[in-house]
Scaffold this motif. Sequence first.
Motif, PDB file in Angstrom:
ATOM      1  N   GLY A 110       6.246   2.282 -12.240  1.00  0.00           N
ATOM      2  CA  GLY A 110       5.979   3.718 -12.299  1.00  0.00           C
ATOM      3  C   GLY A 110       6.044   4.439 -10.964  1.00  0.00           C
ATOM      4  N   HIS A 111       6.777   3.893 -10.015  1.00  0.00           N
ATOM      5  CA  HIS A 111       6.959   4.501  -8.690  1.00  0.00           C
ATOM      6  C   HIS A 111       5.638   4.725  -7.966  1.00  0.00           C
ATOM      7  CE1 HIS A 111      11.247   4.899  -9.229  1.00  0.00           C
ATOM      8  NE2 HIS A 111      11.012   5.329 -10.447  1.00  0.00           N
ATOM      9  N   VAL A 112       4.800   3.697  -8.007  1.00  0.00           N
ATOM     10  CA  VAL A 112       3.544   3.695  -7.253  1.00  0.00           C
ATOM     11  C   VAL A 112       3.462   2.374  -6.488  1.00  0.00           C
ATOM     12  CG1 VAL A 112       2.321   5.183  -8.891  1.00  0.00           C
ATOM     13  CG2 VAL A 112       2.186   2.711  -9.155  1.00  0.00           C
ATOM     14  N   PRO A 113       2.674   2.334  -5.414  1.00  0.00           N
ATOM     15  CA  PRO A 113       2.490   1.063  -4.699  1.00  0.00           C
ATOM     16  C   PRO A 113       1.703   0.067  -5.550  1.00  0.00           C
ATOM     17  CG  PRO A 113       1.827   2.951  -3.332  1.00  0.00           C
ATOM     18  CD  PRO A 113       2.032   3.456  -4.722  1.00  0.00           C
ATOM     19  N   HIS A 122       0.782  -1.240   0.000  1.00  0.00           N
ATOM     20  CA  HIS A 122       0.000   0.000   0.000  1.00  0.00           C
ATOM     21  C   HIS A 122       0.814   1.292   0.000  1.00  0.00           C
ATOM     22  CE1 HIS A 122      -2.957  -2.977   1.420  1.00  0.00           C
ATOM     23  NE2 HIS A 122      -3.772  -2.246   0.698  1.00  0.00           N
ATOM     24  N   ARG A 123       2.088   1.238   0.427  1.00  0.00           N
ATOM     25  CA  ARG A 123       2.844   2.476   0.521  1.00  0.00           C
ATOM     26  C   ARG A 123       4.224   2.438  -0.123  1.00  0.00           C
ATOM     27  NH1 ARG A 123      -0.066   1.514   4.628  1.00  0.00           N
ATOM     28  NH2 ARG A 123       1.473   0.484   5.914  1.00  0.00           N
ATOM     29  N   ARG A 124       4.831   1.282  -0.290  1.00  0.00           N
ATOM     30  CA  ARG A 124       6.172   1.188  -0.876  1.00  0.00           C
ATOM     31  C   ARG A 124       6.092   1.502  -2.363  1.00  0.00           C
ATOM     32  NH1 ARG A 124       9.880  -2.148  -3.509  1.00  0.00           N
ATOM     33  NH2 ARG A 124      11.935  -2.265  -2.535  1.00  0.00           N
ATOM     34  N   VAL A 134      -0.937  -1.753  -4.969  1.00  0.00           N
ATOM     35  CA  VAL A 134      -2.396  -1.613  -4.911  1.00  0.00           C
ATOM     36  C   VAL A 134      -2.861  -0.489  -5.837  1.00  0.00           C
ATOM     37  CG1 VAL A 134      -4.313  -0.936  -3.411  1.00  0.00           C
ATOM     38  CG2 VAL A 134      -2.685  -2.649  -2.650  1.00  0.00           C
ATOM     39  N   GLU A 135      -2.134   0.618  -5.840  1.00  0.00           N
ATOM     40  CA  GLU A 135      -2.497   1.734  -6.726  1.00  0.00           C
ATOM     41  C   GLU A 135      -2.348   1.336  -8.188  1.00  0.00           C
ATOM     42  OE1 GLU A 135      -0.927   6.247  -7.727  1.00  0.00           O
ATOM     43  OE2 GLU A 135      -0.606   5.431  -5.715  1.00  0.00           O
ATOM     44  N   TYR A 136      -1.269   0.634  -8.515  1.00  0.00           N
ATOM     45  CA  TYR A 136      -1.051   0.176  -9.884  1.00  0.00           C
ATOM     46  C   TYR A 136      -2.174  -0.751 -10.332  1.00  0.00           C
ATOM     47  CZ  TYR A 136       1.327  -1.741 -13.952  1.00  0.00           C
ATOM     48  OH  TYR A 136       1.650  -2.134 -15.232  1.00  0.00           O
ATOM     49  N   GLU A 137      -2.537  -1.690  -9.462  1.00  0.00           N
ATOM     50  CA  GLU A 137      -3.606  -2.625  -9.795  1.00  0.00           C
ATOM     51  C   GLU A 137      -4.942  -1.904  -9.973  1.00  0.00           C
ATOM     52  OE1 GLU A 137      -5.322  -6.913  -8.267  1.00  0.00           O
ATOM     53  OE2 GLU A 137      -4.399  -5.590  -6.797  1.00  0.00           O
ATOM     54  N   ASN A 138      -5.254  -0.980  -9.075  1.00  0.00           N
ATOM     55  CA  ASN A 138      -6.497  -0.214  -9.207  1.00  0.00           C
ATOM     56  C   ASN A 138      -6.530   0.574 -10.509  1.00  0.00           C
ATOM     57  OD1 ASN A 138      -7.485  -1.151  -6.765  1.00  0.00           O
ATOM     58  ND2 ASN A 138      -6.778   0.631  -5.613  1.00  0.00           N
ATOM     59  N   ASN A 139      -5.405   1.197 -10.865  1.00  0.00           N
ATOM     60  CA  ASN A 139      -5.331   1.943 -12.130  1.00  0.00           C
ATOM     61  C   ASN A 139      -5.530   1.017 -13.323  1.00  0.00           C
ATOM     62  OD1 ASN A 139      -4.864   4.316 -10.726  1.00  0.00           O
ATOM     63  ND2 ASN A 139      -2.646   4.224 -11.002  1.00  0.00           N
TER      64      ASN A 139
END
Length: 84
Positions: free
Chosen positions: A60-63, A52-54, A65-70
């Motif tokens: 693309g320098h995102v966690p 969730h935070r690393r 969970v964020e990548y998967e959601n995108n």
Amino acid sequence: GSVGSVGDAYDNALMESTIGLFKTELIKPRRPWKTLSDVELATAEYVDWYNHRRLHGEIGHVPPVEYENNHYRASTKPQVTTNN
């Protein structure tokens, strides 16, 4: 157990990399560990932080969970079609 086919080392390479990060980022810097419960709690916290935070450079320098959601947001956009 292995998740790959017999003679397929790709799953092993992925696990070796993940375990290496886990040891480098959590286990070695915080040793000596006092109890197994301390390691278990720290592991749960590490997994949450990792997902969730690393920031991950390969995505693309995102966690994760964020990548998967995108990814899912982009792949579920309504498709515009035209009738000719």
